[in-house]
Motif scaffolding. Structure first.
Motif, mmCIF file in Angstrom:
data_model
loop_
_atom_site.group_PDB
_atom_site.id
_atom_site.type_symbol
_atom_site.label_atom_id
_atom_site.label_comp_id
_atom_site.label_asym_id
_atom_site.label_seq_id
_atom_site.Cartn_x
_atom_site.Cartn_y
_atom_site.Cartn_z
ATOM 1 N N LYS A 118 0.823 -1.213 0.000
ATOM 2 C CA LYS A 118 0.000 0.000 0.000
ATOM 3 C C LYS A 118 0.860 1.268 0.000
ATOM 4 O O LYS A 118 0.653 2.173 -0.810
ATOM 5 N N SER A 119 1.826 1.297 0.923
ATOM 6 C CA SER A 119 2.677 2.493 0.982
ATOM 7 C C SER A 119 3.522 2.609 -0.275
ATOM 8 O O SER A 119 3.730 3.711 -0.803
ATOM 9 N N THR A 120 3.993 1.478 -0.760
ATOM 10 C CA THR A 120 4.787 1.511 -1.987
ATOM 11 C C THR A 120 3.976 2.105 -3.135
ATOM 12 O O THR A 120 4.469 2.944 -3.890
ATOM 13 N N PHE A 130 1.668 11.367 4.009
ATOM 14 C CA PHE A 130 2.570 10.265 4.345
ATOM 15 C C PHE A 130 2.082 9.446 5.540
ATOM 16 O O PHE A 130 1.546 9.990 6.498
ATOM 17 N N GLN A 131 2.347 8.142 5.460
ATOM 18 C CA GLN A 131 2.096 7.305 6.633
ATOM 19 C C GLN A 131 3.043 7.715 7.770
ATOM 20 O O GLN A 131 2.631 7.805 8.916
ATOM 21 N N TYR A 132 4.284 7.972 7.411
ATOM 22 C CA TYR A 132 5.272 8.424 8.397
ATOM 23 C C TYR A 132 5.875 9.751 7.945
ATOM 24 O O TYR A 132 6.928 9.760 7.297
ATOM 25 N N LEU A 181 -4.052 9.348 0.729
ATOM 26 C CA LEU A 181 -3.855 9.384 2.179
ATOM 27 C C LEU A 181 -3.403 8.014 2.657
ATOM 28 O O LEU A 181 -4.162 7.044 2.568
ATOM 29 N N ASP A 182 -2.163 7.945 3.141
ATOM 30 C CA ASP A 182 -1.623 6.654 3.550
ATOM 31 C C ASP A 182 -1.755 6.486 5.064
ATOM 32 O O ASP A 182 -1.016 7.106 5.831
ATOM 33 N N GLU A 183 -2.694 5.640 5.474
ATOM 34 C CA GLU A 183 -2.924 5.337 6.897
ATOM 35 C C GLU A 183 -2.949 6.597 7.760
ATOM 36 O O GLU A 183 -2.266 6.673 8.783
ATOM 37 N N THR A 184 -3.726 7.570 7.301
ATOM 38 C CA THR A 184 -3.837 8.804 8.053
ATOM 39 C C THR A 184 -4.457 8.551 9.423
ATOM 40 O O THR A 184 -4.249 9.314 10.357
HETATM 41 MG MG LIG Z 1 2.138 1.238 4.786
#
Ligand SMILES: [Mg+2]
Ligand SMILES: Nc1ncnc2c1ncn2[C@@H]1O[C@H](COP(=O)(O)OP(=O)(O)O)[C@@H](O)[C@H]1O
Lengths: 421, 251
Positions: free
Chosen positions: B42-44, B86-88, B171-174
């Motif tokens: 997912k993040s990729t 970003f997730q992080y 939105l990555d794991e907001t």
């Molecule tokens: Mg991720």
């Protein structure tokens, strides 16, 4: 004078000696000064230092100073606007003092006069074979300013010493005596246009209780050699802050010699080296803590791009009687290219047993994750890299605690990055 | 608005393939949820959309408004309207948050041929957005994300999204790192941006966020591919039965 070439002499060495032969009768100085000049030239005859001389290990002056431009008697550089508006400018234009502004609380004399009456002789070359800058400057120094800040004087406006050239050679001095409990800020500008050999030496005495801030902004052109030397003696309960920014020059050597001689005093050094193109820039510091309860911090930040080379030699010596010395030194480099180089050589020599001393050196590259984050917000690569370079330097510049000064230096930084980033 | 066709992407340094033939279409106005187990890519996917150079696209294409964006760098994509929360989010010492916002907003405006925003107007906009997200303006005086708590970082991402007004929001794991109150505030901020001209890709591991940001479509990612698509009912089903069923079915 023996002005005949010995076969081993380099073109630069020969040129220096020949030039002295042509000029010495026009140079100011009483007998004491002439004796020192002759000694300096004798030292030059035995050759410029090579890497075999420890203090010059990373900067082989004999090899790097390949040519020396002739003096240009017609050159007349123009005064520049001050770095900070409202500063009193003391200009040395192409080696000569051209105006003598009045500053309340400061007695100002020309170095020309102090050479003529011999009162400056004690500050000239004293035979130390490694002191090539002292020797070159002593041979040729013609002018500059001597400032005597009165006891208790608080000089509100910064004083800006400008050493400007339009090519050729200039050799100047800035001698400064800050009287007891005085306060002042001095900016030293080193810049010009054209191929040049510039030497500049300052002897600074900070008397008990005085606080002096000294900012050196060196922006020599790509084909200039800059040889700088700042010698500082700090009294008791006094504070001296030295900030420098090197942002130019082909060959730069900046020597800082500090003697923290009085108890309870503080020395702060903050330096920024912006190195691009084929620059070789060497900052060499020797710091003596000679009295008890003294503090010093030195932070040098370097940004290196293209094929530039940088050097920082930092030696801290703590004398046996200098108990409770607190000395911390850091040298951090941001390398922007694979071809750039930075050598850091920190050295501690501690003879006291109750001290807190430390040093550290790091070399990093731009963090690719940070760069991506900024670009992902629409900031183009060059601007994003510029932000990260500024971020790397921000701490050091902000330590100046003078908003106008911080802004002026950040502008210099932005301008440098616009051309070299 | 977004068409991902048979996308293959790998880690540039090692050559490990992570996205393995991914297809996804998101229309303007649509909110698409991407769900999937940890490590499914997912993040990729979000990084590849934003153009992170650590990943290489080896096959397939990403069309944004009908144009391939593969040749565009991250800044060009952002200026075209692609935004990744970003997730992080990264901490960047030495870069003041306000200065960063100013440079980012004005870089995008310049790239689009709009006039730059003056400081007072910018401040006003920032204050407004920060107010909506119940963020303390004092935080924005600090270096970018430095010393922000996990939740503060997530809010700061949404703040940036509100200020930059992108057309494609990823939105990555907001939701991770947000307590329930903060989650509601952030979801309100996101919902306020929903519009017929804007598409959103909402990546999440849990169904919880989708109670507040209700998706039009739900896609399940497994081992770098979309293995199942459906409406919001699919998210509920995943919540109940876990990923094993769906992922197993496809494998
Ligand atoms: Mg991720
Ligand atoms: N830069 C990278 N280098 C090596 N492996 C990576 C890199 N990025 C992602 N991966 C691997 O790819 C897989 C998918 O990661 P990721 O996209 O973060 O998954 P998710 O966000 O769905 O949890 C994981 O196995 C992860 O370890």
């Amino acid at each position: 004078m023996n002005v005949h070439a010995t076969p081993q002499m380099t073109a630069a060495e020969q040129a220096l000696i020949d030039t002295y032969g042509q000029l010495f009768s026009d140079l100011p100085g009483d007998t004491a000064v002439v004796v020192r000049r002759d000694e300096a030239v004798e030292a030059l005859k035995s050759g410029l230092p090579t890497r075999r001389v420890e203090a010059w290990h990373y900067t082989d002056l004999r090899r790097l100073l390949s040519t020396v431009p002739a003096f240009d008697p017609l050159a007349r550089a123009k005064e520049q606007p001050a770095l900070l508006s409202g500063a009193t400018v003391l200009p040395v234009l192409s080696g000569t003092v051209t105006s003598m502004p009045q500053i309340e609380g400061v007695a100002i004399r020309r170095i020309f006069d102090r050479l003529s009456d011999g009162s400056l002789a004690a500050q000239l070359f004293d035979g130390d074979a490694a002191d090539a800058i002292g020797a070159i400057n002593t041979a040729f120094v013609g002018d500059g300013y001597a400032l005597d800040i009165a006891e208790g004087a608080e000089i509100a406006k910064p004083i800006e010493l400008q050493n400007l050239h339009e090519g050729g050679q200039t050799h100047v001095r800035f001698a400064t005596h800050a009287g007891r409990n005085s306060r002042a800020t001095i900016v030293e500008r080193q810049t010009g246009t054209g191929e040049a050999l510039v030497s500049a030496i300052s002897h600074i005495t900070v008397e008990d209780g005085a606080e002096l801030t000294w900012i050196i902004l060196q922006e020599q052109p790509d084909d200039a050699t800059f040889l700088g030397q700042t010698n500082i003696e700090i009294g008791a309960d006094a504070k001296f802050t030295l900030f420098f920014m090197n942002a130019g020059g082909k060959l730069v050597r900046q020597e800082v010699t500090v003697n923290v001689a009085g108890e309870g005093s503080e020395f702060i050094l903050r330096g920024v080296n912006l190195l691009a193109g084929g620059t070789h820039c060497d900052v060499t510091m020797v710091l003596d803590h000679a009295a008890a309860n003294t503090v010093s911090t030195e932070v040098i930040r370097n940004v290196v791009t293209d094929q530039a080379k940088g050097v920082f030699q930092g030696q801290i010596r703590v004398a046996r009687e200098a108990q409770k010395t607190d000395a911390k030194m850091a040298c951090n480099t941001l390398l922007l290219t694979d071809e750039g180089e930075f050598s850091a050589k920190p050295e501690l020599e501690i003879f006291a047993d109750d001290v807190a001393c430390g040093h550290g050196a790091t070399v990093t590259e731009i963090d690719q994750g940070h760069l991506f984050y900024l670009m992902a917000r629409g900031i183009d690569e060059k601007t994003a890299r510029g932000l990260l370079v500024r971020a790397f330097l921000a701490e050091v510049i902000e330590d100046l605690e003078n908003e106008a000064m911080v802004e002026a230096l950040e502008e210099k930084l932005t301008a440098w990055f616009a051309t070299h980033g | 608005m977004l068409e991902i066709k048979n996308l293959h992407a790998r880690v540039a340094e090692t050559g490990t393939e992570i996205i393995r033939g991914l297809d996804l279409t998101v229309k303007a106005g649509e909110v698409a949820a991407i769900m999937g187990p940890n490590g499914s890519g997912k993040s990729t996917l979000s990084y590849v959309l934003a153009g992170r150079p650590d990943y290489e696209v080896t096959d397939g294409d990403i069309l944004y408004d009908g144009q391939s964006i593969l040749e565009m760098d991250p800044a060009e994509r952002a200026a075209a309207g692609v935004f990744l929360a970003f997730q992080y989010p990264m901490e960047i010492p030495g870069v003041a948050t306000m200065e960063f916002l100013k440079v980012a907003i004005n870089s995008q405006r310049r790239a689009r041929g709009d006039a730059e925003l003056k400081i007072p107007d910018l401040l006003k906009k920032v204050k407004e957005a920060a107010g909506t997200l119940e963020m303390d303006m004092a935080m924005l005086k600090r270096p970018l994300n430095v010393g922000f708590s996990g939740g503060e970082k997530k809010r700061a991402e949404i703040l940036q999204m509100m200020l930059l007004e992108p057309k494609l929001c990823v939105l990555d794991e907001t939701d991770s790192g947000l307590d329930i109150d903060a989650l509601k505030i952030v979801a309100d901020g996101v919902n306020a941006l929903r519009s017929p001209e804007r598409a959103m890709v909402v990546i999440t591991h849990y169904q919880r966020l989708l109670d507040y940001i209700v998706p039009d479509t739900v896609h399940v990612l497994s081992r770098g591919r979309v293995v199942k698509s459906g409406d919001k009912g699919l998210a509920l089903e995943l919540e109940k039965n876990g990923y094993a069923g769906v992922v197993g079915e496809a494998a």
